[in-house]
Design a protein around this motif. Structure first.
Motif, PDB file in Angstrom:
ATOM      1  N   VAL A  49     -24.944 -22.032 -37.684  1.00  0.00           N
ATOM      2  CA  VAL A  49     -23.657 -22.255 -38.166  1.00  0.00           C
ATOM      3  C   VAL A  49     -23.552 -23.894 -38.295  1.00  0.00           C
ATOM      4  N   LEU A  50     -22.879 -24.549 -39.461  1.00  0.00           N
ATOM      5  CA  LEU A  50     -22.944 -25.860 -39.660  1.00  0.00           C
ATOM      6  C   LEU A  50     -21.778 -26.556 -38.812  1.00  0.00           C
ATOM      7  N   ASP A  51     -22.375 -27.691 -38.485  1.00  0.00           N
ATOM      8  CA  ASP A  51     -21.537 -28.468 -37.755  1.00  0.00           C
ATOM      9  C   ASP A  51     -20.026 -28.753 -38.194  1.00  0.00           C
ATOM     10  N   GLN A  52     -19.095 -28.787 -37.448  1.00  0.00           N
ATOM     11  CA  GLN A  52     -17.566 -29.123 -37.956  1.00  0.00           C
ATOM     12  C   GLN A  52     -17.505 -30.215 -38.724  1.00  0.00           C
ATOM     13  N   ARG A  99     -26.990 -19.887 -33.439  1.00  0.00           N
ATOM     14  CA  ARG A  99     -26.011 -18.987 -33.143  1.00  0.00           C
ATOM     15  C   ARG A  99     -26.569 -17.698 -32.663  1.00  0.00           C
ATOM     16  N   GLY A 100     -26.096 -16.949 -31.814  1.00  0.00           N
ATOM     17  CA  GLY A 100     -26.494 -15.754 -31.197  1.00  0.00           C
ATOM     18  C   GLY A 100     -25.497 -14.567 -31.786  1.00  0.00           C
ATOM     19  N   GLU A 101     -25.988 -13.375 -31.566  1.00  0.00           N
ATOM     20  CA  GLU A 101     -25.106 -12.248 -32.097  1.00  0.00           C
ATOM     21  C   GLU A 101     -23.709 -12.168 -31.470  1.00  0.00           C
ATOM     22  N   ASP A 102     -23.786 -12.730 -30.175  1.00  0.00           N
ATOM     23  CA  ASP A 102     -22.236 -12.772 -29.572  1.00  0.00           C
ATOM     24  C   ASP A 102     -21.430 -13.651 -30.055  1.00  0.00           C
ATOM     25  N   LYS A 104     -21.662 -17.088 -29.989  1.00  0.00           N
ATOM     26  CA  LYS A 104     -22.001 -18.392 -29.109  1.00  0.00           C
ATOM     27  C   LYS A 104     -23.103 -18.777 -29.719  1.00  0.00           C
ATOM     28  N   TYR A 105     -23.422 -20.281 -29.284  1.00  0.00           N
ATOM     29  CA  TYR A 105     -24.400 -20.920 -29.454  1.00  0.00           C
ATOM     30  C   TYR A 105     -25.710 -20.307 -28.481  1.00  0.00           C
ATOM     31  N   ALA A 145     -17.393 -22.183 -31.278  1.00  0.00           N
ATOM     32  CA  ALA A 145     -18.605 -22.264 -31.729  1.00  0.00           C
ATOM     33  C   ALA A 145     -18.719 -21.549 -33.092  1.00  0.00           C
ATOM     34  N   GLY A 146     -17.904 -20.503 -33.543  1.00  0.00           N
ATOM     35  CA  GLY A 146     -17.912 -20.083 -34.811  1.00  0.00           C
ATOM     36  C   GLY A 146     -17.602 -21.035 -35.773  1.00  0.00           C
ATOM     37  N   ALA A 147     -16.882 -22.146 -35.445  1.00  0.00           N
ATOM     38  CA  ALA A 147     -16.516 -23.210 -36.349  1.00  0.00           C
ATOM     39  C   ALA A 147     -17.515 -24.286 -36.531  1.00  0.00           C
ATOM     40  N   GLY A 148     -18.296 -24.407 -35.494  1.00  0.00           N
ATOM     41  CA  GLY A 148     -19.660 -25.337 -35.466  1.00  0.00           C
ATOM     42  C   GLY A 148     -18.956 -26.629 -34.535  1.00  0.00           C
ATOM     43  N   GLN A 149     -18.086 -26.295 -33.756  1.00  0.00           N
ATOM     44  CA  GLN A 149     -17.343 -27.325 -32.820  1.00  0.00           C
ATOM     45  C   GLN A 149     -18.229 -27.549 -31.519  1.00  0.00           C
TER      46      GLN A 149
END
Length: 332
Positions: A49-52, A99-102, A104-105, A145-149
């Motif tokens: 996932v890209l960093d915010q 990033r994991g399947e859940d 989260k990082y 985490a989904g937004a790279g925050q």
């Protein structure tokens, strides 16, 4: 009533023309492996996932838009992640997290464990940095985490947290550096090991002991004794041959002030997030990594303008990421 119905009809028509904002994005898949000496390596269905900040710098509005990863220099193929610094003459300088399947990082618990990765640094010139490192970020990114925050490091970007620089490198020089933190007091300079600075002038580079013109494997071991981190050891594998002399770090500043190596080990035990990036340094031209006593690069070589004009294709490839028991990630 007919007037009201007409207004409703007009409103519905106008809403239909407003583009739908995506609530999620297509995260590039990057399978990794978690290994044990008894059962071998088990594939993890991970992605990046890209960093915010990378998204915002390119006009995306966080998790409310679908990020265009290719436009920001990021792509994956199989188990390989490629990151370009420049995309169509624009500096992308991306940073991504595993990033994991859940959603989260992935928290890598690496005390008395090892982490290995195959690396291609062949297009990285003086002044460029392909970074592969660990940050004690929250697994949920503080809810984003989904937004790279949720980014943090020992320089207190975002906020202060433990940072373990596994590999900061280009084709000319490299360093591995623990940056322990105690509360908000961090060892910002760190306790790095740089082969060139240690006197190994022919160890790292094109055609040298570790031949950076070709792909090689970087293995970092976090050895514990009595439940505490006792040393960080580096070795390399290239062309089927193990290369020693990569360096060992057995101390790191004051345990009382920044936590020292013990504090670094505690962070590794709790679990840290894998970050990968490519960047350059207008202020210092990466001299702390590859110039003067740290490497063979000369003043002016590492300026961003010089890199962009002479090496617009500069990129790094990280692949075959594995972590687990010491000796398990490169077995066979």
């Amino acid at each position: 009533m007919s007037f009201k119905l007409a207004l409703v009809s007009l409103a519905v028509s106008l809403l239909a023309r407003i583009p739908v904002v995506q609530s999620s994005e297509d995260y590039p898949l990057l399978p990794t492996w978690k290994c044990t000496t008894s059962e071998g390596c088990l594939q993890q269905n991970t992605s990046v996932v890209l960093d915010q900040d990378s998204k915002l710098a390119h006009g995306a509005a966080g998790s409310r838009t679908t990020a265009d990863y290719s436009a920001m220099g990021v792509s994956t193929s199989g188990n390989a992640l490629t990151m370009y610094h420049y995309v169509k003459t624009v500096a992308a300088s991306p940073r991504v997290y595993l990033r994991g399947e859940d959603g989260k990082y992935v928290l890598m618990s690496l005390l008395n464990q090892e982490l290995s990765v195959d690396v291609d640094l062949s297009t990285l010139p003086c002044g460029e940095n392909g970074a592969f490192y660990l940050s004690e970020m929250a697994a949920d990114g503080g809810g984003g985490a989904g937004a790279g925050q949720g980014y943090c490091d020992a320089q207190c970007q975002g906020y202060c947290c433990n940072e373990m620089d596994i590999l900061e490198a280009n084709s000319m020089a490299t360093a591995m550096t623990p940056h322990p933190c105690k509360d908000k007091t961090c060892d910002k300079g760190g306790c790095g090991y740089n082969p060139y600075a240690s006197g190994q002038r022919n160890f790292w580079g094109s055609g040298k002991t570790v031949d950076t013109s070709k792909v090689f494997t970087v293995v970092t071991q976090f050895v514990a004794s009595g439940g505490k981190l006792s040393q960080i050891t580096r070795k390399y594998i290239q062309n089927g041959r193990q290369i020693g002399g990569g360096g060992t770090i057995s101390s790191c500043g004051s345990e009382g002030s920044t936590g020292g190596l013990t504090g670094m080990g505690q962070a590794l035990g709790r679990g840290m997030v894998l970050a990968m990036s490519i960047w350059n340094d207008a202020a210092q031209q990466m001299a702390w990594l590859d110039a003067g006593s740290n490497g063979p690069c000369t003043s002016g070589q590492g300026t961003p303008s010089n890199i962009q004009s002479q090496h617009p294709d500069t990129h790094v490839v990280f692949s075959n990421i594995r972590w687990g028991d010491i000796g398990s990630t490169t077995k066979g």
